[in-house]
Structure formats: structure tokens, C-alpha cells
Write an enzyme that holds these catalytic residues in place. Structure first.
Site, PDB file in Angstrom:
ATOM      1  CG  ASP A  14      29.834   5.377  23.780  1.00 14.37           C
ATOM      2  OD1 ASP A  14      29.321   5.302  21.803  1.00 14.37           O
ATOM      3  OD2 ASP A  14      31.369   6.065  23.171  1.00 14.37           O
ATOM      4  CG  LEU A  79      31.063   6.577  28.655  1.00 18.06           C
ATOM      5  CD1 LEU A  79      29.638   5.748  27.952  1.00 18.06           C
ATOM      6  CD2 LEU A  79      32.493   5.985  28.393  1.00 18.06           C
ATOM      7  CB  THR A 126      38.014  11.666  20.737  1.00 19.23           C
ATOM      8  OG1 THR A 126      38.034  12.109  19.718  1.00 19.23           O
ATOM      9  CG2 THR A 126      38.886  13.064  21.234  1.00 19.23           C
ATOM     10  CD  GLU A 128      37.426  15.007  15.950  1.00 18.11           C
ATOM     11  OE1 GLU A 128      37.747  16.415  15.724  1.00 18.11           O
ATOM     12  OE2 GLU A 128      37.050  14.739  15.000  1.00 18.11           O
ATOM     13  CE1 TYR A 154      34.549  15.633  22.182  1.00 17.43           C
ATOM     14  CE2 TYR A 154      35.396  15.026  20.561  1.00 17.43           C
ATOM     15  CZ  TYR A 154      34.667  14.963  21.390  1.00 17.43           C
ATOM     16  OH  TYR A 154      35.036  13.993  21.678  1.00 17.43           O
ATOM     17  CE  LYS A 158      36.291  13.742  25.108  1.00 19.92           C
ATOM     18  NZ  LYS A 158      35.550  12.716  25.981  1.00 19.92           N
TER      19      LYS A 158
HETATM   20  P1  NAP Z   1      27.173  12.019  23.103  1.00 23.85           P
HETATM   21  O1  NAP Z   1      25.932  10.855  22.847  1.00 23.85           O
HETATM   22  O2  NAP Z   1      27.113  12.759  23.301  1.00 23.85           O
HETATM   23  O3  NAP Z   1      26.283  11.308  24.382  1.00 23.85           O
HETATM   24  C1  NAP Z   1      26.905  12.104  25.632  1.00 23.85           C
HETATM   25  C2  NAP Z   1      27.148  12.218  27.603  1.00 23.85           C
HETATM   26  O4  NAP Z   1      27.646  13.591  27.999  1.00 23.85           O
HETATM   27  C3  NAP Z   1      25.355  12.818  27.043  1.00 23.85           C
HETATM   28  O5  NAP Z   1      24.775  11.708  28.189  1.00 23.85           O
HETATM   29  C4  NAP Z   1      25.632  13.983  28.275  1.00 23.85           C
HETATM   30  O6  NAP Z   1      24.107  13.949  28.819  1.00 23.85           O
HETATM   31  C5  NAP Z   1      26.390  13.721  29.526  1.00 23.85           C
HETATM   32  N1  NAP Z   1      27.291  15.594  29.631  1.00 23.85           N
HETATM   33  C6  NAP Z   1      27.391  16.304  28.592  1.00 23.85           C
HETATM   34  N2  NAP Z   1      27.624  16.916  29.801  1.00 23.85           N
HETATM   35  C7  NAP Z   1      27.272  16.796  31.306  1.00 23.85           C
HETATM   36  C8  NAP Z   1      27.630  17.363  31.917  1.00 23.85           C
HETATM   37  N3  NAP Z   1      27.786  18.557  32.165  1.00 23.85           N
HETATM   38  N4  NAP Z   1      27.209  16.285  33.092  1.00 23.85           N
HETATM   39  C9  NAP Z   1      27.155  14.687  33.217  1.00 23.85           C
HETATM   40  N5  NAP Z   1      26.985  14.971  31.707  1.00 23.85           N
HETATM   41  C10 NAP Z   1      26.530  15.388  30.703  1.00 23.85           C
HETATM   42  O7  NAP Z   1      27.976  11.030  23.184  1.00 23.85           O
HETATM   43  P2  NAP Z   1      28.259   9.060  22.970  1.00 23.85           P
HETATM   44  O8  NAP Z   1      28.816   9.343  20.888  1.00 23.85           O
HETATM   45  O9  NAP Z   1      27.819   8.321  23.148  1.00 23.85           O
HETATM   46  O10 NAP Z   1      29.917   9.423  23.530  1.00 23.85           O
HETATM   47  C11 NAP Z   1      30.558   9.082  24.735  1.00 23.85           C
HETATM   48  C12 NAP Z   1      32.561   9.481  25.113  1.00 23.85           C
HETATM   49  O11 NAP Z   1      32.569   9.185  23.784  1.00 23.85           O
HETATM   50  C13 NAP Z   1      32.466  10.878  24.818  1.00 23.85           C
HETATM   51  O12 NAP Z   1      32.944  11.652  25.836  1.00 23.85           O
HETATM   52  C14 NAP Z   1      32.333  11.616  23.843  1.00 23.85           C
HETATM   53  O13 NAP Z   1      33.053  12.887  23.912  1.00 23.85           O
HETATM   54  C15 NAP Z   1      33.279  10.527  23.123  1.00 23.85           C
HETATM   55  N6  NAP Z   1      33.638   9.645  21.743  1.00 23.85           N
HETATM   56  C16 NAP Z   1      33.151   9.531  21.172  1.00 23.85           C
HETATM   57  C17 NAP Z   1      33.032   9.198  19.868  1.00 23.85           C
HETATM   58  C18 NAP Z   1      32.377   8.765  18.411  1.00 23.85           C
HETATM   59  O14 NAP Z   1      32.268   8.949  17.814  1.00 23.85           O
HETATM   60  N7  NAP Z   1      30.988   8.859  19.079  1.00 23.85           N
HETATM   61  C19 NAP Z   1      34.615   8.771  19.560  1.00 23.85           C
HETATM   62  C20 NAP Z   1      35.160   9.246  20.403  1.00 23.85           C
HETATM   63  C21 NAP Z   1      35.367   9.509  21.817  1.00 23.85           C
HETATM   64  P3  NAP Z   1      22.674  14.828  28.493  1.00 23.85           P
HETATM   65  O15 NAP Z   1      21.879  14.130  28.261  1.00 23.85           O
HETATM   66  O16 NAP Z   1      22.850  15.794  30.350  1.00 23.85           O
HETATM   67  O17 NAP Z   1      22.877  16.249  27.749  1.00 23.85           O
HETATM   68  O1  F7E Z   2      31.136  14.995  11.549  1.00 21.29           O
HETATM   69  C1  F7E Z   2      30.800  16.867   8.397  1.00 21.29           C
HETATM   70  C2  F7E Z   2      31.836  17.103   9.510  1.00 21.29           C
HETATM   71  O2  F7E Z   2      30.105  15.846  13.662  1.00 21.29           O
HETATM   72  C3  F7E Z   2      32.036  14.186  10.348  1.00 21.29           C
HETATM   73  C4  F7E Z   2      32.620  13.300  17.912  1.00 21.29           C
HETATM   74  O3  F7E Z   2      31.712  12.286  18.855  1.00 21.29           O
HETATM   75  O4  F7E Z   2      33.478  12.212  16.661  1.00 21.29           O
HETATM   76  C5  F7E Z   2      32.346  12.945  16.439  1.00 21.29           C
HETATM   77  O5  F7E Z   2      33.050  14.388  15.474  1.00 21.29           O
HETATM   78  C6  F7E Z   2      32.317  15.214   9.520  1.00 21.29           C
HETATM   79  C7  F7E Z   2      33.153  16.491   9.713  1.00 21.29           C
HETATM   80  O6  F7E Z   2      31.432  13.657  13.899  1.00 21.29           O
HETATM   81  C8  F7E Z   2      27.671  18.590   8.037  1.00 21.29           C
HETATM   82  O7  F7E Z   2      32.227  19.122   9.125  1.00 21.29           O
HETATM   83  C9  F7E Z   2      28.925  18.348   7.175  1.00 21.29           C
HETATM   84  O8  F7E Z   2      33.851  16.471   9.462  1.00 21.29           O
HETATM   85  O9  F7E Z   2      29.672  13.493  12.327  1.00 21.29           O
HETATM   86  P1  F7E Z   2      30.347  14.398  12.783  1.00 21.29           P
HETATM   87  P2  F7E Z   2      32.673  13.981  14.108  1.00 21.29           P
HETATM   88  O10 F7E Z   2      33.216  16.165  14.365  1.00 21.29           O
HETATM   89  O11 F7E Z   2      33.678  13.424  13.372  1.00 21.29           O
HETATM   90  C10 F7E Z   2      34.400  12.106  17.191  1.00 21.29           C
HETATM   91  C11 F7E Z   2      35.294  10.961  16.743  1.00 21.29           C
HETATM   92  C12 F7E Z   2      34.104  12.390  18.264  1.00 21.29           C
HETATM   93  O12 F7E Z   2      34.765  11.973  19.424  1.00 21.29           O
HETATM   94  C13 F7E Z   2      33.019  13.529  18.811  1.00 21.29           C
HETATM   95  O13 F7E Z   2      32.570  13.277  20.266  1.00 21.29           O
HETATM   96  O14 F7E Z   2      30.556  15.143   8.497  1.00 21.29           O
HETATM   97  N1  F7E Z   2      29.460  17.089   7.915  1.00 21.29           N
HETATM   98  N2  F7E Z   2      27.836  17.934   7.537  1.00 21.29           N
HETATM   99  C14 F7E Z   2      28.091  17.216   8.915  1.00 21.29           C
HETATM  100  N3  F7E Z   2      28.612  16.848  10.289  1.00 21.29           N
HETATM  101  C15 F7E Z   2      27.490  17.255  11.174  1.00 21.29           C
HETATM  102  N4  F7E Z   2      27.033  17.157  12.419  1.00 21.29           N
HETATM  103  N5  F7E Z   2      26.216  17.825  10.006  1.00 21.29           N
HETATM  104  C16 F7E Z   2      26.362  18.081   8.908  1.00 21.29           C
HETATM  105  O15 F7E Z   2      25.276  18.530   8.766  1.00 21.29           O
END
Ligand code: NAP
Ligand code: F7E
Length: 331
Positions: A14, A79, A126, A128, A154, A158
Site C-alpha cells: 500500500d 500503514l 482491517t 481481520e 494480528y 489491529k
Molecule cells: P505490507 O506490504 O506487509 O507492508 C507492511 C509495511 O510495514 C512494510 O513496509 C514494512 O517494512 C513495515 N513495517 C513492519 N514492521 C515495521 C516496523 N517495526 N517499523 C516500521 N515499519 C515496519 O502491508 P500492506 O499490504 O501494504 O498493508 C498496509 C497496512 O494495511 C498494514 O498495516 C496492514 O496490516 C493493513 N491492511 C492490509 C490489508 C491488505 O489486504 N493488504 C487489508 C487491511 C489492512 P519492512 O520493509 O521494514 O518490512
Molecule cells: O491468506 C489461506 C489463508 O495470507 C488468505 C493481510 O493483508 O488480508 C491479509 O490477510 C487466505 C487465508 O491473507 C495459503 O489461510 C491458504 O484463509 O493471503 P493471506 P489474509 O490472512 O486474509 C487482511 C485483510 C489483512 O489485514 C492482512 O494484513 O488464504 N491460505 N494457503 C494461505 N495463505 C497464505 N498466506 N499462504 C498459503 O499458502
């Protein structure tokens, strides 16, 4: 005058999309990065050259205060997080420190640097937090009013972040908005998340670089959108007259099996089963069964709507990985 934004999590999915969006809108963009030997630093330097990198850590309050003093932002997008649900079961205390208490650190850094009345704060909450259990699933999808029941360290961390952000809005009148975002994916998704793991493996299978993929449970369902659409919603939340919470979602839910079907179809394979193995190592101690969001409030108040649909998302990801893997580039 151009606005200034500070993004934590600049190396993440993001962070990439949001930095691009804000830059296009004329913002000066600062990004917080855990800098010591961060392998993703060079990606930010080459792909987002306009981002001013600040070396800081969400678990180190003093570094965040210094970041605020350096950037002097009008908007802070929080983020950064330990964001992988599976990893959070293995490292629950670190997850609580960064994903939970890190939010408090960032809010305190804003107050300590004098930004309480001027800085607008976005918290990455999130889906979650809802947990997806059958007893707690509104028919038309989760809304901002739905009950929370997180199912992982997690999700629990959150939820703390969500409530402490809400508390700072109510206690100090800070402009704090929480986006309750459902899964959003895309070309920049980390390879450890299931959608990108699949799109990348499918590309590699097509190119003869691997012959199968190992996954965990295939039945869970998610409300999957495109990350590029969702960062637009984050920005819109901070442009409102008053702070509030918003669900961003597509309003559709699909299983991992459905994702596999569409992804393999992109490379001309109708039956994915011979290419997929399962391993309990990728299953979680507690699963989130089904997530479906209701984005009505965001659509009405923010004028936000997702653009990319589910088949479009899968296609985009597989096409990107086919190109990436053919070019032998690293991600
Ligand atoms: P992401 O790709 O996993 O990025 C997470 C970021 O957090 C990375 O830049 C990581 O940096 C940084 N980080 C981790 N620990 C840190 C620390 N101690 N100090 C400073 N930075 C740190 O996540 P994303 O998908 O972009 O999501 C962005 C945010 O939205 C997250 O908070 C996630 O939980 C939330 N979210 C995501 C989704 C989704 O579907 N993607 C949905 C709902 C909410 P490094 O390079 O240092 O690891
Ligand atoms: O899993 C299943 C797993 O890790 C999705 C994060 O961005 O979205 C994300 O969380 C599903 C789950 O995402 C594998 O058990 C099966 O049911 O891609 P995921 P997540 O857990 O939904 C939410 C909204 C966030 O906020 C989080 O930060 O897929 N699954 N097989 C697997 N998942 C992974 N990772 N790897 C597998 O091999």
C-alpha cells in the site's frame, strides 16, 4: 501550497500505491523505513525516487518524534505493521508491539511534536478484526457498526490499534480516521500472501520454472479488491470535514479455489488440481472462514467505489507475474 504527507510502511504494497497517488496529487512525500540492510530500500529509491526516506521504526517512539519533526506533515498514513496473519501466530509478541502498540507510538509522536490539532491521521484497520465466524456474519456484509471477533494475534493487535486511534479522536479531538479495509491485492502484493503466491506460481508453471504449488486451506473466502483502488479511499478519508471510520470492500466474496480456477485459466489450464498440493504448515491455528464487506458508507460519503473486479484482479496479477518471470527480474 503543496501538502506534505508522512507514510509509515513505505516499502509495503500500500505504501507503493499511496506514495504514487500522493505524488501525482502534488504532495511532498516522506516515507518511514526500517533502514538497516532493508532489501526493499533500493526498490523505493528507484521506483519512488521522489519519496524522502526517514529511517525510523514503529516500535521506537523517539524515532517517530524525530520523523514528525523532520517531515512536518499535514497528513500521516500509518500503514506499517507486521501484516501477515500466519506469521503473527509465530511471533505474537512482536506483532502486539508493532501492529498494536506501534499505533499508540505514532499517535503519541504526533502529540509530542505539537501536531495534535493540525495533523490528520489515517489508521490502517482491517477486516481481520471481524473474524468471519458464522455466528457473526451480517447477511449483506460487515459494516462500520458490526461486532468484532478477531481470530489471530494480528487481528487482536489491529483491534487495539483501531480502538486507541478511536480513543485519541474522542479524547483529544484529533483528526483520526480508520479505514477498515478488506483484502486488497495486486502486482505489489508480497509473495507470502496467497493471491500473489498463486499468481507467481502460475506464471512460473507456464514458463516451466516450477511444476506445482503448495498451499494450506483452499475453502476460506475473502472479499478481494485491487490495492490501487483502495489507496484512493484512504486519501479521501483524510479530505473530509470530519474524521470517521469507513469500510472499503468490493461487496463480493470468493474462495481460494475460485482464485486458483481463474489464475490457471489465464495460462490455458482448466483443471488446477494436479498442480496444487496442500501442507498443514500453511494452515492456521484459527481460521477466518468468510469475509464480505459492505462499502455502502464509503460509496455514499466518500464517493469511493472499487474499479477493478475479481476476474480483472486475477488477470492483472498473472499478467504481471508472467512478464516479471519472463524478464528474470526480482520482485
Ligand atoms: P505490507 O506490504 O506487509 O507492508 C507492511 C509495511 O510495514 C512494510 O513496509 C514494512 O517494512 C513495515 N513495517 C513492519 N514492521 C515495521 C516496523 N517495526 N517499523 C516500521 N515499519 C515496519 O502491508 P500492506 O499490504 O501494504 O498493508 C498496509 C497496512 O494495511 C498494514 O498495516 C496492514 O496490516 C493493513 N491492511 C492490509 C490489508 C491488505 O489486504 N493488504 C487489508 C487491511 C489492512 P519492512 O520493509 O521494514 O518490512
Ligand atoms: O491468506 C489461506 C489463508 O495470507 C488468505 C493481510 O493483508 O488480508 C491479509 O490477510 C487466505 C487465508 O491473507 C495459503 O489461510 C491458504 O484463509 O493471503 P493471506 P489474509 O490472512 O486474509 C487482511 C485483510 C489483512 O489485514 C492482512 O494484513 O488464504 N491460505 N494457503 C494461505 N495463505 C497464505 N498466506 N499462504 C498459503 O499458502
Amino acid at each position: 501550497m503543496a501538502k506534505t504527507a508522512l507514510i509509515t510502511g513505505i516499502t509495503g504494497q500500500d505504501g507503493y500505491h499511496l506514495a504514487q497517488l500522493l505524488h501525482e496529487k502534488g504532495y511532498k512525500v516522506y516515507g518511514i523505513m526500517r533502514a538497516q540492510q532493508n532489501p526493499r530500500r533500493k526498490n523505493v529509491e528507484t521506483e519512488l525516487p521522489y519519496v524522502n526516506i526517514i529511517e525510523a521504526d514503529l516500535s521506537d517512539l523517539s524515532s517517530l518524534v524525530r520523523a514528525m519533526e523532520t517531515a512536518k506533515p499535514q497528513e500521516v498514513y500509518n500503514l506499517a505493521a507486521i501484516s501477515h496473519v500466519g506469521y503473527s501466530f509465530k511471533n505474537p509478541i512482536l506483532t502486539a508491539d508493532v501492529t498494536g502498540k506501534g499505533v499508540l507510538n505514532m499517535l503519541e509522536a504526533i502529540r509530542l511534536s505539537g501536531g495534535e490539532k493540525t495533523v490528520r491521521f489515517y489508521q490502517a484497520s482491517t477486516s481481520e478484526m471481524y473474524g468471519g465466524l458464522e455466528y457473526n456474519r451480517p447477511k449483506n456484509g460487515y459494516t462500520e457498526e458490526s461486532k468484532f471477533h478477531p481470530r489471530s494475534p494480528y487481528g487482536v493487535a489491529k483491534l487495539y490499534g483501531h480502538w486507541i486511534a478511536t480513543n485519541y479522536r474522542e479524547s483529544y479531538g484529533m483528526f483520526v480516521s480508520c479505514g477498515i479495509l478488506f483484502n486488497h491485492e495486486g502486482e505489489r502484493r508480497g509473495l507470502e500472501f496467497v493471491t500473489r503466491k498463486i499468481s507467481n506460481a502460475v506464471a512460473r508453471i507456464k514458463l516451466g520454472k516450477q511444476d506445482h504449488i503448495v498451499l494450506g486451506d483452499l475453502w476460506p473466502k475473502r472479499d478481494w479488491g485491487y490495492a490501487g483502488d483502495y489507496v484512493e479511499g484512504m486519501w479521501r478519508m483524510l479530505q473530509q470535514d470530519k474524521p470517521d471510520d469507513f469500510v472499503l470492500a468490493t461487496g463480493e466474496t470468493h474462495s481460494i479455489e475460485e482464485f486458483l480456477t481463474l489464475a490457471f485459466k489465464e495460462i490455458g489450464i482448466d483443471d488446477w488440481k494436479p498442480y496444487v498440493k496442500q501442507d498443514p504448515a500453511f494452515m492456521r491455528p484459527a481460521e477466518v472462514d468468510l469475509l464480505l464487506g459492505d462499502p455502502t458508507k464509503a460509496e455514499k460519503v466518500l464517493g469511493w467505489k472499487r474499479k477493478v473486479d475479481f476476474p480483472g484482479l486475477v488477470k492483472k496479477m498473472v499478467e504481471y507475474d508472467l512478464e516479471l518471470e519472463s524478464d528474470q527480474k526480482t520482485s
